[in-house]
Enzyme design. Structure first.
Site: not given
Length: 664
Positions: A514-515
């Site tokens: 996600r990051e």
């Protein structure tokens, strides 16, 4: 390879020596054509790297043309050469380049450069001859529609008005278009006023003042009213109900003034609107703009005494964001009948999402309508998402991963390796041009067939181009190709540091995905760095905790160190919330101080806690991370989700309140 015109006898050729290594300059080699040995000149990467650097600086004398003649990246040098010659080259030359490099991003780039340069020079017929529909970018669009005004005035005028109606300054490239539209009356005084209101609303003081100066004395009362309301928002209640010639300024003034007032002081703006609304003669569409904004902020800021008014206007607003807020408000007050009612008011596309189907299921279950609840859960559970997985757990059924499997053999990979786009990508990577390599690769993905996109994804996976692989699946919309969308990148490192820190390694993978989407050099606008997007201050703090040297802003980009520091930081968050992964994930995104505050709202259930998070970014973040975690663990099980859970029993059953905070 380019065959040299010079031929040698076999005896002489045997004396030809390779003059440089593959890491140096061009290489001499021999081939046999028609039985005769021939001298061949092979271009090297270092020659091309030097030539590209020189081309960017327009130092053509530094380029060894012969040395790069056969290099697959020669087009990148030629792109800079042609770009430097614009606009003083013919469109035919531009078309020739576009045709020659049609399978590369260079074709689109040079088209854009030609449009910009021909437009700046006022060579509109040349611009239209190279354009292929509306170009990307405001400046080029302005040039394009200025060129199109004579041949297609209606289309160009409409597009020009759209470019005009923005609340910020546009590029200087738009000035010729705007001047012509003002001259022919398309941009009239009303259009100038409307843009002034957009600029005023956006806080663009200089632009607003400039636009006001273009208006005649007929608009003076309207201008004075703006000045009065600028200095004191409450003065809106004393503003005339008709502004400008034939009331032409009225609607845009009240829209802009109420938007400013609503964001500045929602309760006062609400009171002012109650006074103003009955006496203003506005079109329903104009009134809707004002009331939609006011209803949104009344709900966001939980303004006392506004809910009944919001409910009265909400059916007329056609606003997905306000309906979402209204349902979330009903969830916060546990008014399950209202939850059902307002979800039913949503447009079909919004209502049918797994999120709202899940909440319809929850609401019906709370109301004792168990058959309806089960039907809604079944619909939600078909989706591969946080709420889809939560619904599946309510039903006690496996998650619907919809996993697409792709199989390619070595022969297919060898064929893909020979594609010019792949060879150019690899050459760009060899010379350190990662950004150009990504552009080259994604152009091939987007311009090829779905089958070729999958072959390219397989090749990227084999090369362990993790970040490029993820981008490939996004560009080709391969949403079910989970092995590629969620690659087992840095798997051993996640397992190692997960074991040492006691952190769920699949949670680490999910957060990383996600990051940064596995880009080890990712840098956020806020300054977060690397795979797990650590802020430099956080990296320094965790390094001190571990007793190791501060890695600094560049050392933290090292994947192994980044995972180690990120794992330790996440461990600290987990310890803060007694091992609760939902709360820890929220803290990783929004900071523990905010999560501590949210836990003070005494929410009893995990799903209600998620919906109570006031930041959309964090709500989306925790849902994505927890659903990604399910996918990673399922993939590690061979694609089988049996035995995998979205949350542990404790995480599902615990109260999400201050008691979740570990005692210190």
């Amino acid at each position: 390879m380019l065959v040299s015109p010079f031929r040698y006898t076999a005896r002489a050729l045997s004396k030809a020596v390779v003059c440089k290594t593959a890491l140096g300059k061009a290489v001499l080699s021999t081939v046999l054509l028609s039985g005769l040995p021939t001298l061949v000149w092979a271009a090297s990467d270092s020659d091309l790297r030097d030539a590209l650097a020189a081309a960017r600086e327009q130092q053509w004398h530094r380029i060894d043309e012969r040395a790069i003649e056969t290099h697959p990246l020669r087009g990148y040098v030629e792109y800079h050469r042609l770009r430097s010659q614009l606009p003083n080259v013919s469109p035919d030359r531009v078309h020739q380049f576009i045709d020659q490099y049609a399978d590369t991003p260079l074709a689109g780039w040079i088209r854009g450069q030609a449009i910009a340069n021909y437009g700046h020079a006022g060579r509109y017929s040349d611009l239209l001859s190279v354009a292929d529909g509306e170009p990307a970018g405001t400046a080029r669009q302005c040039y394009y529609y200025a060129a199109l005004l004579d041949s297609q005035p209606q289309q160009a005028s409409a597009a020009g008005l759209d470019l005009w109606r923005v609340g910020s300054s546009q590029p200087d490239a738009c000035n010729p278009l705007f001047e012509r539209l003002r001259a022919n009356g398309t941009i009239d005084a009303t259009a100038i006023w409307e843009r002034k209101m957009l600029a005023w609303q956006a806080g663009e003081t200089q632009l607003s003042s400039y636009l006001g100066g273009l208006l005649s004395g007929q608009w003076q009362t309207a201008l004075d009213t703006v000045d009065s309301v600028t200095s004191r928002s409450r003065a809106i209640t004393q503003a005339p109900s008709c502004l400008g010639p034939e009331c032409a300024a009225t609607a845009s003034f009240y829209q802009a003034a109420m938007q400013r007032f609503t964001r500045e002081d929602t309760p006062a703006a609400f009171a002012a609107w109650q006074e103003l609304a009955p006496r203003l003669n506005l079109l329903p569409s104009d009134r809707q703009v004002i009331e939609e904004e006011l209803a949104f902020y009344a709900l966001v800021r939980d303004v006392p005494g506004t809910l009944s008014w919001v409910d009265s206007v909400l059916p007329t607003l056609e606003s997905e964001r306000v309906l979402e807020l209204r349902v979330r408000q009903a969830l916060a007050s546990r008014d399950w009948n209202e939850v059902v009612h307002w979800i039913a008011e949503m447009p079909a596309g919004q209502q049918e999402s797994s999120r709202w189907q899940y909440w319809l299921g929850r609401a019906n279950a709370q109301l004792g309508n168990h058959a309806a609840a089960e039907a809604r859960y079944h619909q939600a559970a078909t989706d591969r998402s946080f709420y889809g997985f939560a619904a599946a757990e309510k039903l006690g059924q496996p998650y619907q991963l919809n996993l697409e499997r792709n199989h390619f053999d070595e022969a297919s990979r060898q064929r893909i390796a020979q594609l010019p786009a792949v060879q150019r990508t690899e050459a760009l990577l060899r010379i350190g041009e990662d950004g150009l390599a990504n552009s080259e690769w994604l152009h091939a993905v987007q311009s090829g067939s779905p089958q070729q996109a999958r072959e390219l994804a397989d090749y990227a996976a084999q090369q362990q181009w993790h970040a490029r692989l993820v981008q490939t699946t996004i560009a080709a919309e391969m949403w079910d190709a989970l092995d590629w969308r969620f690659p087992q990148a840095y798997y051993d490192s996640f397992m190692h540091w997960g074991r040492l820190t006691g952190v769920d390694p699949f949670l680490l993978m999910a957060i990383t995905r996600r990051e940064s989407a596995y880009n080890p050099n990712a840098l956020s606008p806020a300054g977060a760095r690397g795979l797990m997007q650590l802020m430099p201050g956080t990296a320094s703090q965790v390094s001190r905790e571990l007793g190791i040297n501060d890695p600094g802003p560049y050392g933290v980009l090292d994947p192994e160190l980044n995972i180690r520091l990120g794992s330790t930081y996440l461990r600290d968050k987990l310890q803060r919330y007694q091992g609760n992964r939902l709360a820890a994930a929220a803290a990783y995104n929004a900071g523990p101080g905010r999560v501590d505050q949210w836990l003070g709202n005494n929410v009893e259930a995990f799903d209600l806690f998620v919906e109570s998070i006031p930041f959309r970014e964090t709500r989306d973040y925790v849902q994505a991370v927890l659903s990604y975690r399910v996918i990673y663990e399922s993939l590690a099980n061979g694609g089988n989700s049996e035995g995998v859970s979205l949350l542990s029993d404790n995480e599902q059953q615990v109260r999400y309140d201050r008691a979740l905070l570990a005692r210190r």
